[in-house]
Design a protein around this motif. Structure first.
Motif, short mmCIF file in Angstrom:
data_model
loop_
_atom_site.label_atom_id
_atom_site.label_comp_id
_atom_site.label_asym_id
_atom_site.label_seq_id
_atom_site.Cartn_x
_atom_site.Cartn_y
_atom_site.Cartn_z
N ASP A 192 -20.61 18.52 -58.35
CA ASP A 192 -21.98 19.00 -58.06
C ASP A 192 -22.98 18.51 -59.10
OD1 ASP A 192 -21.23 20.51 -60.23
OD2 ASP A 192 -21.14 22.40 -59.14
N ASN A 208 -23.20 19.00 -62.23
CA ASN A 208 -23.60 19.96 -63.25
C ASN A 208 -23.91 19.21 -64.55
OD1 ASN A 208 -22.50 21.64 -65.78
ND2 ASN A 208 -23.31 23.08 -64.28
N ARG A 209 -25.01 19.56 -65.17
CA ARG A 209 -25.48 18.79 -66.33
C ARG A 209 -24.47 18.75 -67.46
NH1 ARG A 209 -31.61 19.12 -68.80
NH2 ARG A 209 -31.40 17.44 -70.33
N GLU A 210 -23.82 19.86 -67.73
CA GLU A 210 -22.83 19.92 -68.81
C GLU A 210 -21.60 19.09 -68.46
OE1 GLU A 210 -21.23 20.45 -72.35
OE2 GLU A 210 -23.25 21.10 -71.80
N ASP A 211 -21.16 19.16 -67.20
CA ASP A 211 -20.00 18.37 -66.77
C ASP A 211 -20.29 16.87 -66.85
OD1 ASP A 211 -18.54 20.65 -66.25
OD2 ASP A 211 -19.11 20.74 -64.14
#
Length: 276
Positions: free
Chosen positions: A18, A20-23
């Motif tokens: 998705d 996700n910024r951290e991922d």
């Protein structure tokens, strides 16, 4: 050591799920570490190296574009608050560019990160890694670094290459520390010092990238107030770039770079040739 490519594959799957910024950030960091490792374990005099799998390389590139636009957006918004002008058209333009790159990145949801043969190739190279090869690699990297640090006039790309060299040393520190530490200048003898310096160089690179986007030939037609804001924003970026450049050059002033070893011949290495 665990299979680095299998580990990276897990981060790839998390990132494309998705975005996700951290991922995504974790995936990009792990790929940089992996790339540095492959430069070590596949090091040879012919300059041949391991080709990063297309899926990993492609996702890294697209997420890099997204990250750059996110950083640009943060800088524009911060500047607009100080200027008391809200550049809605320019912000919308950045958003549309980000959406386009996100769409391109989305294609990697249906692509494999890497092949089993590529995983096995990396694992075999790790198993065959010997002390002598690490030592030769460390000496080579220190030589390239020294030659780069003594450039008379630094261009932006030279500072970018310096950051890449230091990042490689940082990521491979556990393996190469005994061999490379005695060859480094005192200002970057320790891991903490290298890390701090790469942060400074990273800030400079982010400013350079932001300027490239601001100068992008495909610009939206903006109202006068927004045009003036972006012009002033660009001037602010140039001032920040100049300030960071001075800090970097003060740090790497050759007169302040005592080396542990005097055995290097400065003309022995040419980093630009080595990179071709």
């Amino acid at each position: 050591m665990k299979s680095p490519l299998k580990k990276l594959e897990k981060y790839y799957i998390k990132a494309v799920k998705d975005f996700n910024r951290e991922d995504v950030h974790q995936f990009r960091v792990e790929l940089k570490k992996f790339r540095a490792l492959t430069r070590l374990i596949f090091y040879n005099k012919q300059g041949l190296t391991f080709r990063i799998p297309n899926g990993l390389k492609g996702l890294y590139k697209q997420t890099g574009n997204i990250r750059n636009l996110e950083l640009l957006l943060e800088k524009v918004i911060s500047f607009s608050f100080k200027s008391k002008v809200w550049p809605k058209y320019y912000i919308s333009f950045i958003g549309s560019m980000k959406q386009a790159y996100t769409k391109k990145a989305g294609k990697y949801k249906h692509k494999k990160a890497c092949k089993t043969s590529e995983i096995n190739k990396v694992n075999n190279a790790l198993d065959q890694l010997e002390k002598h090869k690490i030592e030769v690699y460390a000496f080579h990297q220190a030589g390239l670094l020294q030659n780069l640090l003594f450039i008379e006039h630094f261009e932006d790309n030279d500072l970018h290459q310096l950051r890449k060299f230091l990042k490689d040393i940082l990521y491979n520190w556990k393996l190469i520390k005994p061999f490379i530490a005695p060859l480094l200048p005192f200002i970057i003898q320790k891991k903490k010092q290298i890390s701090s310096f790469t942060v400074l160089l990273g800030e400079f690179q982010d400013i350079c990238v932001a300027l490239e986007y601001v100068d992008h030939e495909f610009k939206p037609h903006l109202p006068f107030a927004e045009k003036l804001l972006i012009k002033n924003f660009r001037d602010e970026l140039e001032l920040q770039k100049l300030h960071l450049r001075k800090r970097i050059l003060n740090t790497i002033d050759p007169q302040g770079l005592p080396w542990h070893s005097n055995n290097f011949n400065r003309s022995f290495y040419n980093y630009k040739i080595a990179l071709t």
